[in-house]
Design an enzyme around this catalytic site. Structure first.
Site, PDB file in Angstrom:
ATOM      1  N   TYR A  50      72.029  43.011  47.195  1.00  0.00           N
ATOM      2  CA  TYR A  50      70.925  43.782  47.775  1.00  0.00           C
ATOM      3  C   TYR A  50      69.759  42.845  48.088  1.00  0.00           C
ATOM      4  O   TYR A  50      69.191  42.898  49.188  1.00  0.00           O
ATOM      5  CB  TYR A  50      70.476  44.883  46.805  1.00  0.00           C
ATOM      6  N   SER A  64      62.119  44.624  51.174  1.00  0.00           N
ATOM      7  CA  SER A  64      61.989  44.844  49.734  1.00  0.00           C
ATOM      8  C   SER A  64      61.302  43.638  49.120  1.00  0.00           C
ATOM      9  O   SER A  64      61.383  42.524  49.656  1.00  0.00           O
ATOM     10  CB  SER A  64      63.375  45.022  49.100  1.00  0.00           C
TER      11      SER A  64
END
Length: 243
Positions: A158, A145
């Site tokens: 996250y 990500s």
């Protein structure tokens, strides 16, 4: 600009995709199936996995928690009973966790995100390692990500988990160099998925690429050109492979 590459022929190859019940995992699994692979769909929700499998030719559903190492060892044994090796592993399974600043972030939620996102990337790779080496040339693709490269407020555990995925990718790649197993990561960027909608509820999803739009980045890592160049240990952006 899209690097030129040959669409991979995955006939008679075995692929494993975790988190294959929806979103990017489903899109990648379908793409691998369309190119001839036998695809194992792994995740915790059988109904979603079966929905994915219903649109594929050579899919096998396996319900398991990818962060449970015992479950992954049992899964590897099941695959080994039916195949001599594995050529593709896509570690896609992940959860978002709370969208909150770290000062207010629940510790239990932090631990759960790290267990699934990091443990669920490490575990399948370790459990399937013998099959990956037997299936060489083999490719492991981890889902990264943008917040796993540059931390941003309120992305919490996250973001930290995706930094860890980047690190695992580099360590696996270095340890497996010369053994026929390439390990790389793909940053899909903002994509029209349920996770993105949960993270950014005010965002218009129609402005985002679909899960199908990010598939070419995965196909490049599986292409004859990437394998011939020995591509491993890289972290690529899916947007670089979009038209």
């Amino acid at each position: 600009m899209i690097p030129p590459f040959t669409d991979p022929d995955l006939s008679n190859q075995v692929a494993v995709v975790t988190g294959a019940g929806a979103g990017i995992g489903r899109a990648v699994a379908r793409a691998l199936d369309a190119r001839g692979a036998r695809v194992w769909l792994v995740g915790r929700t059988e109904a979603k996995l079966q929905e994915t499998a219903s649109t594929m030719e050579r899919a096998t559903v396996y319900v398991a928690d990818v962060a449970d190492q015992g479950a992954m060892e049992a899964f590897a044994a099941r695959v080994a009973a039916e195949a001599d090796g594995v050529q593709v592993l896509v570690n896609n399974a992940a959860i978002l966790g709370p969208v909150a600043r770290l000062a207010e972030y629940p510790r239990e939620a932090h631990d759960d995100v790290m267990r699934i996102n990091v443990g669920g990337t490490f575990g399948p790779t370790q459990a399937l390692l013998g099959l990956l080496k037997a299936g060489k040339p083999a490719t492991v693709i981890n889902l990264s990500s943008g917040v796993g490269r540059t931390g941003r407020a309120s992305w919490g555990a996250y973001a930290a988990s995706k930094f860890a995925v980047e690190g695992l990718t580099q360590v696996w790649a270095d340890e497996l160099r010369g053994e026929g197993v390439a390990v790389s990561a793909v940053n899909p960027g903002g994509t029209r998925t349920a996770m993105r909608a949960a993270a950014k509820p005010d965002e218009d999803p129609q402005v985002l690429p679909t899960p199908q739009d990010v598939v070419p980045a995965f196909l490049w890592l599986l292409s004859p050109e990437a394998r011939a160049m020995g591509v491993s240990g890289v972290s690529i952006d899916a947007r670089d492979f979009m038209p």
